[in-house]
Every structure is written in structure tokens, then in C-alpha cells.
Design a protein around this motif. Structure first.
Motif: not given
Length: 164
Positions: A122-137
Motif C-alpha cells: 500500500x505504501x507506493x499508492x496514493x491515499x485515493x488509490x489505497x481507499x480504492x483497494x479497501x473499497x474494492x475488497x
């Protein structure tokens, strides 16, 4: 690179069992094996390990379950010597839950591997990308739960033969 929904589904159908299998292969420390810890305990222990001592209500909010459910789990784990409850110095009516000093090193060594792997991913991702991963899961988990409760679940959206 553009990935179609079908290509993404294929990739995830291969990846998810690998992830689950890898998580299941993380050995439970010998000193914890006899305690019969269930998956529900892992999230609770993870919050206490990474966020420090919390109240039952704080844990319930984070785990998205009722405080009575957390209270039962805390009672069970306290009885096994994994958790301890103590008085909140700021409000004597409240109880603070923490991992016992005796169990902290084993639990930390056990759960830290997963946290480290997630941090690296998750570190290389932007905060929005991290949230997208969480939302997708979360969306996947919710859709899987709906499918689990539906009659004759598992056949909707599945096609025979190659997917275009």
C-alpha cells in the motif's frame, strides 16, 4: 495498460486463493496453538497490537460488531491469558482492554508479517488509490456475502466455455 473486467476477474480468481493459502500457512506460534484462536480473534488482536489498548466500545466500532460480541470475545481471551482488562484511569467506569505482556511478543511476531506485507503493497499508492483497494475488497466481501445467502448461489454470472 487496460484490463477488461473479465481479465481482472481471471487474475483475481487465480490470486485470491494464493493469498488465502499463504495467510493460512503463517504458523501459529507454539505457545498460542492450544488456545484455539478463531479468525474473529485475529482482527481484535490486530487492533490491540497496532492501536494499543482500547475500550470494548472502541473495539466494537472498529470491528463493526456489537459491543456485547466484543465483550464475549474479550472475556474468552482474558480467560485464556491473552488479554487483560483494567480500569480506565480517566473514567473508572470504563475498562481498557490490552494484550498481556506475556503474550505480546508471540502475537506481535505472528501478526506483524501480514501487516508488513500490506504496508509494502500500500505504501507506493496514493491515499485515493489505497481507499480504492479497501473499497474494492469491501465490495467483494459484501457481494460474496449476498451470494452466500442466495438460493443456489454461485451460478449467477458464470458462463460456460471461454469468457469473451
Amino acid at each position: 495498460m487496460s484490463t477488461s473486467v473479465d481479465d481482472a476477474v481471471r487474475a483475481l480468481l487465480l490470486l485470491m486463493p494464493r493469498m488465502v493459502g499463504r495467510a493460512k500457512r503463517i504458523p501459529v506460534p507454539a505457545e498460542l496453538q492450544s488456545l484455539a484462536l478463531a479468525p474473529r480473534h485475529l482482527s481484535l488482536l490486530s487492533y490491540l497490537l497496532f492501536d494499543g489498548p482500547l475500550t470494548v466500545n472502541d473495539l466494537a466500532g472498529r470491528l463493526e460488531v456489537a459491543p456485547t460480541t466484543v465483550s464475549l470475545m474479550v472475556g474468552e481471551l482474558s480467560g485464556k491469558g491473552i488479554l487483560e482488562r483494567r480500569e480506565d484511569p480517566a473514567d473508572r467506569r470504563r475498562r481498557i482492554v490490552s494484550i498481556t505482556d506475556a503474550q505480546r511478543p508471540s502475537i506481535s511476531a505472528w501478526l506483524a508479517r501480514g501487516a508488513t506485507a500490506w504496508r509494502q503493497a500500500l505504501e507506493p499508492l496514493t491515499p485515493d488509490q489505497r481507499q480504492l483497494v479497501i473499497d474494492t475488497l469491501r465490495a467483494y466481501e459484501a457481494a460474496a456475502a449476498e451470494t452466500d445467502s442466495a438460493p443456489e448461489a454461485g451460478t449467477e454470472g458464470v458462463t460456460e466455455g471461454p469468457v469473451p
